[in-house]
Design a protein around this motif. Structure first.
Motif, PDB file in Angstrom:
ATOM      1  N   GLU A  28      22.817  23.891 -10.357  1.00 17.19           N
ATOM      2  CA  GLU A  28      23.914  23.099 -10.927  1.00 17.19           C
ATOM      3  C   GLU A  28      23.741  22.944 -12.443  1.00 17.19           C
ATOM      4  N   PHE A  29      22.488  22.747 -12.879  1.00 15.40           N
ATOM      5  CA  PHE A  29      22.274  22.581 -14.315  1.00 15.40           C
ATOM      6  C   PHE A  29      22.642  23.849 -15.075  1.00 15.40           C
ATOM      7  N   ALA A  30      22.455  25.012 -14.456  1.00 15.99           N
ATOM      8  CA  ALA A  30      22.773  26.283 -15.114  1.00 15.99           C
ATOM      9  C   ALA A  30      24.246  26.364 -15.500  1.00 15.99           C
ATOM     10  N   LEU A  31      25.109  25.667 -14.768  1.00 17.84           N
ATOM     11  CA  LEU A  31      26.530  25.657 -15.103  1.00 17.84           C
ATOM     12  C   LEU A  31      26.782  24.875 -16.392  1.00 17.84           C
ATOM     13  N   LEU A  32      26.001  23.832 -16.601  1.00 15.95           N
ATOM     14  CA  LEU A  32      26.168  22.976 -17.777  1.00 15.95           C
ATOM     15  C   LEU A  32      25.483  23.542 -19.017  1.00 15.95           C
ATOM     16  N   ARG A  33      24.354  24.210 -18.819  1.00 19.75           N
ATOM     17  CA  ARG A  33      23.490  24.625 -19.930  1.00 19.75           C
ATOM     18  C   ARG A  33      24.238  25.292 -21.096  1.00 19.75           C
ATOM     19  N   PRO A  34      25.108  26.282 -20.874  1.00 24.74           N
ATOM     20  CA  PRO A  34      25.738  26.961 -22.012  1.00 24.74           C
ATOM     21  C   PRO A  34      26.644  26.058 -22.850  1.00 24.74           C
ATOM     22  N   HIS A  35      27.034  24.919 -22.279  1.00 23.27           N
ATOM     23  CA  HIS A  35      28.003  24.042 -22.951  1.00 23.27           C
ATOM     24  C   HIS A  35      27.368  22.816 -23.602  1.00 23.27           C
ATOM     25  N   LEU A  36      26.076  22.608 -23.391  1.00 22.42           N
ATOM     26  CA  LEU A  36      25.392  21.427 -23.920  1.00 22.42           C
ATOM     27  C   LEU A  36      24.921  21.677 -25.353  1.00 22.42           C
ATOM     28  N   LYS A  37      25.294  20.790 -26.250  1.00 18.37           N
ATOM     29  CA  LYS A  37      24.918  20.892 -27.658  1.00 18.37           C
ATOM     30  C   LYS A  37      24.173  19.622 -28.080  1.00 18.37           C
ATOM     31  N   ALA A  38      23.018  19.800 -28.699  1.00 17.57           N
ATOM     32  CA  ALA A  38      22.248  18.652 -29.180  1.00 17.57           C
ATOM     33  C   ALA A  38      22.921  18.048 -30.405  1.00 17.57           C
ATOM     34  N   VAL A  39      23.129  16.729 -30.369  1.00 19.24           N
ATOM     35  CA  VAL A  39      23.769  16.032 -31.483  1.00 19.24           C
ATOM     36  C   VAL A  39      23.005  14.751 -31.803  1.00 19.24           C
ATOM     37  N   ASP A 235      14.988  -1.819 -11.524  1.00 17.46           N
ATOM     38  CA  ASP A 235      14.781  -1.268 -10.187  1.00 17.46           C
ATOM     39  C   ASP A 235      15.972  -0.452  -9.710  1.00 17.46           C
ATOM     40  N   ARG A 236      17.161  -0.722 -10.252  1.00 14.87           N
ATOM     41  CA  ARG A 236      18.353   0.025  -9.844  1.00 14.87           C
ATOM     42  C   ARG A 236      18.190   1.524 -10.108  1.00 14.87           C
ATOM     43  N   PHE A 237      17.383   1.875 -11.110  1.00 15.43           N
ATOM     44  CA  PHE A 237      17.231   3.275 -11.494  1.00 15.43           C
ATOM     45  C   PHE A 237      16.245   4.031 -10.602  1.00 15.43           C
ATOM     46  N   ARG A 238      15.713   3.339  -9.591  1.00 15.75           N
ATOM     47  CA  ARG A 238      14.757   3.991  -8.696  1.00 15.75           C
ATOM     48  C   ARG A 238      15.376   5.203  -8.004  1.00 15.75           C
ATOM     49  N   ILE A 239      16.694   5.165  -7.783  1.00 14.68           N
ATOM     50  CA  ILE A 239      17.372   6.273  -7.125  1.00 14.68           C
ATOM     51  C   ILE A 239      17.129   7.587  -7.865  1.00 14.68           C
ATOM     52  N   PHE A 240      17.070   7.533  -9.213  1.00 13.65           N
ATOM     53  CA  PHE A 240      16.800   8.741  -9.986  1.00 13.65           C
ATOM     54  C   PHE A 240      15.300   8.961 -10.189  1.00 13.65           C
ATOM     55  N   ARG A 241      14.554   7.880 -10.339  1.00  7.69           N
ATOM     56  CA  ARG A 241      13.114   8.019 -10.543  1.00  7.69           C
ATOM     57  C   ARG A 241      12.433   8.662  -9.340  1.00  7.69           C
ATOM     58  N   ASP A 242      12.996   8.472  -8.151  1.00  7.69           N
ATOM     59  CA  ASP A 242      12.395   9.009  -6.933  1.00  7.69           C
ATOM     60  C   ASP A 242      12.827  10.450  -6.651  1.00  7.69           C
ATOM     61  N   MET A 243      13.744  10.979  -7.430  1.00  5.84           N
ATOM     62  CA  MET A 243      14.191  12.359  -7.233  1.00  5.84           C
ATOM     63  C   MET A 243      13.223  13.336  -7.909  1.00  5.84           C
ATOM     64  N   PRO A 244      13.172  14.577  -7.427  1.00  8.53           N
ATOM     65  CA  PRO A 244      12.345  15.595  -8.099  1.00  8.53           C
ATOM     66  C   PRO A 244      12.864  15.850  -9.510  1.00  8.53           C
ATOM     67  N   TYR A 245      11.947  15.977 -10.474  1.00  9.18           N
ATOM     68  CA  TYR A 245      12.301  16.299 -11.855  1.00  9.18           C
ATOM     69  C   TYR A 245      12.168  17.806 -12.075  1.00  9.18           C
ATOM     70  N   HIS A 246      13.085  18.328 -12.859  1.00 10.19           N
ATOM     71  CA  HIS A 246      13.071  19.750 -13.191  1.00 10.19           C
ATOM     72  C   HIS A 246      12.914  19.884 -14.704  1.00 10.19           C
ATOM     73  N   HIS A 247      12.162  20.872 -15.127  1.00 10.09           N
ATOM     74  CA  HIS A 247      11.918  21.068 -16.562  1.00 10.09           C
ATOM     75  C   HIS A 247      12.989  21.981 -17.153  1.00 10.09           C
ATOM     76  N   HIS A 248      14.229  21.456 -17.178  1.00 13.38           N
ATOM     77  CA  HIS A 248      15.330  22.213 -17.754  1.00 13.38           C
ATOM     78  C   HIS A 248      15.140  22.346 -19.267  1.00 13.38           C
ATOM     79  N   ARG A 249      15.568  23.460 -19.809  1.00 15.71           N
ATOM     80  CA  ARG A 249      15.478  23.676 -21.251  1.00 15.71           C
ATOM     81  C   ARG A 249      16.834  24.086 -21.791  1.00 15.71           C
ATOM     82  N   VAL A 250      17.130  23.626 -23.003  1.00 13.16           N
ATOM     83  CA  VAL A 250      18.374  23.964 -23.690  1.00 13.16           C
ATOM     84  C   VAL A 250      18.050  24.325 -25.134  1.00 13.16           C
ATOM     85  N   MET A 251      18.994  24.906 -25.808  1.00 13.78           N
ATOM     86  CA  MET A 251      18.820  25.244 -27.229  1.00 13.78           C
ATOM     87  C   MET A 251      19.210  24.047 -28.086  1.00 13.78           C
TER      88      MET A 251
END
Length: 251
Positions: A28-39, A235-251
């Motif tokens: 899913e992240f691969a779909l977003l990657r080409p469109h993400l720009k650091a600002v 504690d509300r953010f536990r839903i994301f903290r408990d998910m697997p993390y991926h080392h996505h990279r962008v330009m």
């Protein structure tokens, strides 16, 4: 006001810090990657305004953004704090388009920006991506409700301590670059009340004030001064903290 891209041709790829993106599976992240720009995110920059059609979504990498509502009589009041655990652009995910809150930068930092059109197209193509982002939307609704309770029921010192702790959690540093006036504006209270609370915290050795910043010296002491909302919100953010993390990279 629109942020300018800080990426450039030949730039070195970097790891994504935003939690919502980092917990998105690679397909899913691969779909977003080409469109993400650091600002860059500049202090007081309005990323999205109420009752406007957003031109982009922002996945916060560092810094703090306040989501605010207002009335003509009372001015702006913060209803949620967005940092590296979230994003600005909920209306695009919901398909309602028009925003209902102003999102303004209170602590400078950086974000990954994606144009609204490209973002909408990807969400239509990928139900899995939309479902993942809707988890944050549900979380944001819970945050709004908790802060509404906090603003109605808790005293200024408790709310000041809560705000500083949540900002620290999002930027990951003990030095929070904010002024008394900025905290007062976010909480919708008068500045003298905030200044009194901060002065008391400093006298107790909990914080150290300097021009344009607050440094936390005693984290446990500050948590003791905060209301229960600080722990509930975190504690509300536990839903994301408990998910697997991926080392996505962008330009």
């Amino acid at each position: 006001m629109t942020s300018k891209s800080v990426s450039s041709a030949g730039a070195t790829p970097f790891s994504v810090q935003n939690t919502v993106l980092a917990t998105l599976p690679e397909a899913e992240f691969a779909l977003l990657r080409p469109h993400l720009k650091a600002v860059p995110l500049k202090r007081n920059e309005i990323l999205q305004d109420a009752l406007r059609y957003p031109d982009a979504a922002y996945f916060i990498e560092s810094g703090v953004v306040s989501r605010m509502v207002r009335t003509a009589r009372d001015g702006l009041v913060e209803v949620a704090v967005v940092g590296k655990f979230g994003f600005v652009g909920v209306s695009l995910v919901l398909g309602t388009m028009q925003t209902i809150q102003r999102s303004v930068v209170c602590v400078p930092g950086n974000a990954l920006r994606i144009e609204a059109g490209a973002f909408r197209d990807i969400l239509q193509q990928s139900p899995a991506t939309r479902e993942h982002l809707l988890k944050y939307v549900q979380l944001l609704i819970a945050l709004n409700a908790q802060i509404a309770l906090c603003n109605a029921r808790h005293e200024i010192p408790q709310r000041v301590a809560r705000w500083i702790l949540l900002a620290q959690d999002r930027i990951g540093k003990d030095r929070v670059p904010v002024t008394h006036g900025m905290i007062a504006s976010a909480l919708g209270v008068r500045r003298p009340g905030v200044s009194k609370a901060l002065s008391d915290f400093e006298a107790e050795g909990i914080i150290e004030g300097s021009r344009g910043a607050i440094r936390i010296r005693d984290m446990a002491g500050l948590r003791h001064e905060a209301c229960e909302c600080e722990k509930i919100l975190k504690d509300r953010f536990r839903i994301f903290r408990d998910m697997p993390y991926h080392h996505h990279r962008v330009m």
